[in-house]
Design an enzyme around this catalytic site. Structure first.
Site, PDB file in Angstrom:
ATOM      1  CB  THR A   4       3.881   4.315  -3.990  1.00 40.03           C
ATOM      2  OG1 THR A   4       5.219   4.665  -3.577  1.00 40.03           O
ATOM      3  CG2 THR A   4       3.932   4.420  -5.488  1.00 40.03           C
ATOM      4  CD  GLU A   5       4.250   8.503  -0.144  1.00 41.87           C
ATOM      5  OE1 GLU A   5       5.060   9.345  -0.084  1.00 41.87           O
ATOM      6  OE2 GLU A   5       3.596   8.219  -1.123  1.00 41.87           O
TER       7      GLU A   5
END
Length: 262
Positions: free
Chosen positions: A133-134
Site C-alpha cells: 500500500t506504500e
C-alpha cells in the site's frame, strides 16, 4: 527465559526455535524495540548448535503491519533519519544459515511482507490478506524490495506495487510471495509438516543448499560446473555425507534425525 514484557517470545524445543512477534497492540509493527529483540533472537538461534529450524510466528490477528509509523514520523519530525534496522532484520533472516519458516495466520503489510519474503519458506492462511500500500500514502516499498522482488513474478510485482490492491493468501502463493496457502484451520498442521521435513535434512547440507539458492548467476557455465562439482564431492566426503549414504543403505534414520528423539 523470555521476559514478560518481551515483544518477541522465544521458545526452543526439539531442534526448533520459535520467534513469536508479540506486540498485538500495534499489530506487531516493526518498532525499534521489537526489531532489536528479533535480531537478538535470530542471533541466539544461529549460535545454538541444537537449533536446526527457526519458525517466525505471531500473536494477535495480524502477522505484521510493517514499520511503526508513529516512531518513523517522530524521527523525521526531529530532523533525524530512521535507522536502517529493517534492512538489518531482513538481511539477518535472508542470510540466516539455518532454515527460516514463517507462519502467517493474518494480514501483513509493508515491512511484514519483506519479512515473509526473507524467510526460506512461508505458509499462510488462505484468508490472510496482503498489500503493497506504500504508493497510496505517497511512499514506495523500497527496502523490502531486496527480499520481495526475488520472490514475486515480474508481472505480478508490477501490478501489486503500482496499484496497492489487496490480495489474499491464495494469490500470494500464486505469485511467489508465500510457499503455500491453506485454510486457517489447517495452518498449524501445514507448518508442522514443513518443519518436520526441514528437520530431516543434515544441518550442514541444509546450510549448503541455502547457499546454492543464494548464488548469483554464473558468467562462465563450465567454470560454474567445475566449482559445483568440487562442492558436491566435498559434501559426499563430509561426515554428514558419509553418514547419510550409510544410513540410506542400512535403511535407518541418519544420526541427525535419531538425535531429535533422544
Amino acid at each position: 527465559m523470555t521476559s514478560p514484557d518481551a515483544l518477541v517470545r522465544v521458545t526452543t524445543a526439539r531442534g526448533v526455535t520459535t520467534l513469536t512477534l508479540d506486540s498485538p497492540h500495534n499489530r506487531n509493527a516493526l518498532s525499534t524495540p521489537l526489531m532489536t529483540e528479533l535480531l537478538a533472537g535470530l542471533a541466539a538461534a544461529v549460535a545454538d548448535d541444537t537449533v536446526r529450524v527457526i519458525v517466525l510466528d505471531h500473536t494477535g490477528p495480524v502477522f505484521c503491519s510493517g514499520a511503526d509509523l508513529k516512531e518513523t514520523a517522530a524521527a523525521y519530525a526531529s530532523g533525524t533519519v530512521p535507522a536502517g534496522m529493517l534492512g538489518d532484520v531482513l538481511a539477518a533472516v535472508w542470510e540466516c544459515p539455518k532454515p527460516v519458516l514463517a507462519k502467517v495466520a493474518g494480514p501483513a503489510r509493508a515491512g511484514g511482507l519483506g519479512l515473509i519474503a526473507a524467510a526460506d519458506l512461508a505458509v499462510c492462511a488462505a484468508e490472510a490478506t496482503f498489500a503493497f500500500t506504500e504508493v497510496r500514502i505517497g511512499v514506495i516499498p523500497a527496502v523490502i524490495s531486496a527480499t520481495v522482488l526475488p520472490r514475486l513474478h515480474p508481472r505480478a510485482a508490477a501490478e501489486l506495487y503500482l496499484t496497492g490492491d489487496t490480495f489474499d493468501g491464495r494469490r500470494a502463493a500464486q505469485v511467489g510471495l508465500v510457499t503455500a496457502a491453506v485454510p486457517a484451520e489447517e495452518l498449524d498442521a501445514a507448518v508442522d509438516r514443513y518443519r518436520d521435513s526441514l528437520l530431516r535434512g543434515a544441518p550442514t547440507a541444509v546450510a549448503g543448499a541455502k547457499g546454492l539458492l543464494r548464488r548469483p548467476p554464473a558468467a562462465d557455465l563450465r567454470a560454474e560446473l567445475a566449482e559445483l562439482g568440487a562442492l558436491s564431492t566435498g559434501y559426499f566426503r563430509s561426515v554428514d555425507g558419509v553418514e547419510g549414504v550409510r544410513a540410506f543403505r542400512e535403511k535407518r534414520p541418519p544420526r541427525w534425525v535419531a538425535e531429535l528423539d533422544r
